[in-house]
Design a protein around this motif. Sequence first.
Motif: not given
Lengths: 195, 174
Positions: B28-30, B73-74, B97-104
């Motif tokens: 993911d870009g982040g 992951m995203q 897991m490390i999750v970069t958030m989208r849609g917020q």
Amino acid sequence: MSGSNKIQRRAFVSDLLGKRDGTLVIPGLGSPTWDCFAAGDSPEYLYSWGGMGLSVPTALGLALAQPNKRILALTGDGEMMMGIGSLGVVADQAPGNLAILVLDNEHFGETGRQTGLSSNQADLCKIAEGFGIKQTMAVTEHGAVGELADFLFKAPGPVFATAKIALSDDPWMLPVKDGVAIAQRFRTALGVDET
Amino acid sequence: MTTPYDWSSDVFSEIKKRNIETVCTVPDGGLTQLLNMVKDDTDTRLVTLSTEEESMGIVTGHWLGGKRSMVAMQSSGVGNCINALGYPAVMRAPCLMIVTMRGQWGEFNPWQVQMGRSTETVLEAIGVKCFPVDKPEEVGETFAGAAGLAFNGGFSAAVLISQRIIGAKGFGKE
């Protein structure tokens, strides 16, 4: 077509695993797990009752963690199809100690024998080769089990094979289903204590 | 213009301190800086996936073999993982897991919003402990806390990094 498939899975898996020589086995859920248990219980089999598509990824993770052990993912055609992209990950990581065998009866045997994607169209060895797994073998006769064992247990990996097995009515052979017990027994056999 | 706080270095330092030797990802870009640190470190393995649920098998297999690994992951990728997340859980294999958030936070792309809005809910529903974080200087310690829960307790844990930290991809528009 599976109607012409001759290999009887239980006898074939039993003869194959008799030659595994310490290879750790990650069977896919369902019939491959029953086949392993029917061949004779071992703590070196990670029996699976779920997680469709994760046989090859699990075997890959183990192969990377234990480079001095040989690892076999032993699964069915439907389970392999669900995790088909993982063959690309295997090719990319290229662990020399990883082997994959798909028991291909071209049907969803556990759910009512619905026709699978490898029945008329998909060629799993060609797919594996397309992903970059260079060494593949397609077996159609029980008599090839010795040659297949050498390929899966000794040849430099990653290697991929299919065995065209018949649809058969085999008695249920159900191993322990407690995931914690299965995993801990496997880790103890490997001599692993810590995370 | 102030330099953004470098949370990726904090996470990478925890990865090294905790002997996490493999990071599985669909990028993911982040995650770019963190993934570059992993890629450039010869002792840490980057495993590029075709789809995120493969990582649940890989981290379980890695744990069976006595090594530590994790997933990056995203949030959209979380949706691909739901059934697979039952797999490490039933064996009590750690799944970090490390999750970069989208849609917020300021999301430009409406196609990202449904999964972003659902990410924490579905993760908690399948039994994953979530650690949302929206201040960059708190990412490192949050990651450390999640890692402790995962590796010491045999649980699944996810650090959810707010889009407020990452910033929204603007596609050249305001």
